[in-house]
Motif scaffolding. Structure first.
Motif, PDB file in Angstrom:
ATOM      1  N   SER A 170      44.732  84.482 -18.921  1.00 51.57           N
ATOM      2  CA  SER A 170      44.962  83.455 -17.901  1.00 51.57           C
ATOM      3  C   SER A 170      45.384  82.113 -18.478  1.00 51.57           C
ATOM      4  O   SER A 170      45.544  81.145 -17.730  1.00 51.57           O
ATOM      5  CB  SER A 170      43.697  83.272 -17.049  1.00 51.57           C
ATOM      6  N   ILE A 175      49.174  83.438 -16.118  1.00 49.63           N
ATOM      7  CA  ILE A 175      49.175  82.231 -15.280  1.00 49.63           C
ATOM      8  C   ILE A 175      50.501  82.081 -14.540  1.00 49.63           C
ATOM      9  O   ILE A 175      50.581  81.488 -13.466  1.00 49.63           O
ATOM     10  CB  ILE A 175      48.847  80.987 -16.137  1.00 49.63           C
ATOM     11  N   LYS A 180      45.584  82.569  -8.370  1.00 49.96           N
ATOM     12  CA  LYS A 180      44.448  81.709  -8.711  1.00 49.96           C
ATOM     13  C   LYS A 180      43.420  82.441  -9.565  1.00 49.96           C
ATOM     14  O   LYS A 180      42.694  81.817 -10.337  1.00 49.96           O
ATOM     15  CB  LYS A 180      43.803  81.176  -7.435  1.00 49.96           C
ATOM     16  N   ASN A 181      43.363  83.759  -9.414  1.00 48.29           N
ATOM     17  CA  ASN A 181      42.431  84.534 -10.230  1.00 48.29           C
ATOM     18  C   ASN A 181      42.883  84.646 -11.680  1.00 48.29           C
ATOM     19  O   ASN A 181      42.137  85.153 -12.527  1.00 48.29           O
ATOM     20  CB  ASN A 181      42.268  85.948  -9.655  1.00 48.29           C
ATOM     21  N   TRP A 184      46.071  80.118 -12.457  1.00 50.92           N
ATOM     22  CA  TRP A 184      47.039  79.216 -11.837  1.00 50.92           C
ATOM     23  C   TRP A 184      46.361  78.211 -10.915  1.00 50.92           C
ATOM     24  O   TRP A 184      45.407  78.539 -10.206  1.00 50.92           O
ATOM     25  CB  TRP A 184      48.065  80.016 -11.037  1.00 50.92           C
ATOM     26  N   GLN A 185      46.851  76.982 -10.958  1.00 53.11           N
ATOM     27  CA  GLN A 185      46.409  75.935 -10.039  1.00 53.11           C
ATOM     28  C   GLN A 185      47.625  75.207  -9.500  1.00 53.11           C
ATOM     29  O   GLN A 185      48.717  75.252 -10.092  1.00 53.11           O
ATOM     30  CB  GLN A 185      45.483  74.946 -10.758  1.00 53.11           C
ATOM     31  N   LYS A 186      47.466  74.539  -8.389  1.00 57.35           N
ATOM     32  CA  LYS A 186      48.559  73.806  -7.767  1.00 57.35           C
ATOM     33  C   LYS A 186      49.165  72.816  -8.755  1.00 57.35           C
ATOM     34  O   LYS A 186      48.445  72.090  -9.445  1.00 57.35           O
ATOM     35  CB  LYS A 186      48.059  73.061  -6.524  1.00 57.35           C
ATOM     36  N   SER A 190      55.334  78.568 -11.699  1.00 56.44           N
ATOM     37  CA  SER A 190      55.085  80.007 -11.671  1.00 56.44           C
ATOM     38  C   SER A 190      56.325  80.736 -11.166  1.00 56.44           C
ATOM     39  O   SER A 190      57.309  80.127 -10.739  1.00 56.44           O
ATOM     40  CB  SER A 190      53.896  80.335 -10.757  1.00 56.44           C
TER      41      SER A 190
END
Length: 479
Positions: A170, A175, A180-181, A184-186, A190
């Motif tokens: 991750s 990522i 999100k798992n 990845w975050q805002k 991606s």
């Protein structure tokens, strides 16, 4: 005196006799396959050529490889492979130890052999992976090289009981999935960004030449792990594969391939264990799949690109495999636009609370294509979440997957299947009124527990022979 007319009559008679013999043989073979399709499977197996290699050995350490897990060995492996193929082929030996490396590009007549304690660690630096002609989720493009790649090669192998470690997690490749798992975050780029995945799909729909579908840096489409592209006579045997960036084993437009005794243990996004695509005469046997997506997913291209290539996947044989976690044990789709036929699955064990279905067919009206002649026997299924058999023509419809290419699904046979817990259904199937799912047969199937026997919508001819679900004999449905 022999006239031209006599000669013509004799030639015509000879050709007529040959034609009758040919038609007779064709009818006989057809009769055999219709009466017992498993005999057809046996003929396919007998017809697949085996790999053969020179007894010469090329030790990667002799070409400068260092087994410390830190030194880059890309050039050393490349030199060993080139020397091997230049001299007529043989074994490229990877001795015990850890080898950091970029992509490996295999050549004809080369057997990449890992000793038992050898581990190849693939770099997670995307800049080390050059652009090559490849495929991503059923669409061809120019993208990052798969970690192991061979194109237009013959008589190639990866063997030995060592480990191929993609090192994905991750913090790097996973990522990019936008999940999100997987870290990845805002705000993190991606594959789901507007200029990435959807642009590729749009290019294919518009018929942009593959050479102009240039992705790679800044587009975040992860590379596959092992891809044999337009190859013939291939063996992958005994290796363990872990931590894949994307799809794990991907035969693409390849023929005559045996995957034997391989262990796949990779729980990342889109970590399908094995994805034969546009491929024929493929045997997958004695393998273990513990995956983040489908264990085995048979494919044939996505939407317009699949129809452009128009090569169905067929004669796919799965034997003596174990499926643990995954979205499905043996799956067809969803990239299935060129069709799939003649799939044989036997003597497998499928068991995990994290395995969603045993047999799964997924397509929709954007994909189209025909999936037919799927034969399954001698399965032991412990626990699956949703159902034993899923056959759907509305896969991801609510995600904008509707079109004008109505698929067909027909001729699915499951025989001698023992199931402890099927989850929600024995069978979950849905087609279209204009194209129902046709001809499902369950013979000698025992499902000890299922919330419901089946859920069927636009399904025609479901035959139950000596089949029991929740302790009750199930009657056939003819319509």
């Amino acid at each position: 005196m022999i006239t031209n007319k006599c000669i013509t009559l004799k030639i015509t008679a000879v050709f007529g006799l040959i034609s009758l013999l040919f038609l007779s043989c064709a009818k006989q073979v057809s009769g055999i396959s219709e009466a017992d399709p498993w005999k057809k499977m046996d003929l396919v197996i007998k017809g697949i050529p085996l790999t053969h290699f020179s007894d010469k050995t090329y030790n990667v350490k002799d070409f400068g490889a260092v087994a410390d897990g830190k030194t880059s060995n890309t050039l050393a492996f490349e030199k060993a492979i080139k020397e091997c193929t230049k001299n007529g082929g043989g074994k490229v030996l990877v001795p015990n130890g850890k080898y950091l490396i970029g992509p490996i590009h295999l050549e004809s007549n080369v057997n990449l052999h890992l000793e038992d304690q050898a581990e190849i660690l693939f770099s997670t630096d995307a800049k080390e992976y050059p652009l090559v002609h490849t495929s991503w989720e059923g669409t061809e493009l120019m993208n990052y090289s798969p970690l192991i790649y061979a194109k237009n090669k013959t008589n190639v192998a990866i063997t030995g009981k060592g480990t191929l470690n993609g090192q994905a997690n991750s913090t790097n490749w996973w990522i990019w999935s936008g999940g999100k798992n997987y870290g990845w975050q805002k705000g993190i780029p991606s594959q789901n960004d507007p200029t990435n995945r959807e642009v590729l799909i749009d290019m294919a729909e518009k018929g942009v030449p593959v050479s102009e579908r240039i992705f790679g840096e800044g587009r975040y489409l992860r590379p596959g792990f092992i891809q044999f592209f337009e190859c013939n006579t291939v063996l992958i045997k005994d290796v363990t594969i872990i931590n894949a960036p994307f799809w794990v084993i991907h035969p693409l437009k390849s023929t005559n391939m045996i995957i034997d005794g391989v262990t796949v243990n990779s729980h990342g996004p889109n970590n399908d264990g094995c994805d034969p695509e546009y491929s024929q005469n493929i045997i997958i046997r004695n393998c273990t799949f513990n995956t983040g997506d489908d264990c085995i997913a048979i494919k044939s291209g996505r939407d317009a690109d699949g129809r452009r290539v128009a090569i169905p996947s067929k004669n796919i044989i799965v034997q003596n495999c174990k499926m643990i976690d995954g979205h499905g044990g043996v799956v067809m789709g969803s990239e299935i636009s060129a069709g799939v036929n003649n799939v044989f699955v036997e003597n497998c064990i499928m068991d995990s609370p994290n395995l969603d279905r045993a047999i799964r067919i997924k397509t929709n009206s954007k994909r189209g294509g025909t999936t037919e002649d799927i034969y399954v026997r001698n399965l032991k299924v412990g626990t699956v979440k949703e159902c034993v058999l899923l056959a759907t023509m509305t896969y991801n419809v609510y995600g904008g997957q509707e079109g004008n290419f109505i698929p067909a699904i027909r001729n699915i046979s499951l025989e001698n299947i023992k199931v402890k817990n099927a989850g929600k259904y024995g069978i979950l199937a849905d087609g279209y009124a204009s194209s129902p799912v046709e001809n499902i047969t369950f013979k000698d199937v025992v499902i000890e527990k299922a919330d419901s026997v089946y859920s069927l919508k636009n399904v025609k001819n479901v035959t139950f022979i000596n089949t029991y679900i929740n302790g009750k004999k199930v009657e056939s449905i003819k319509n």
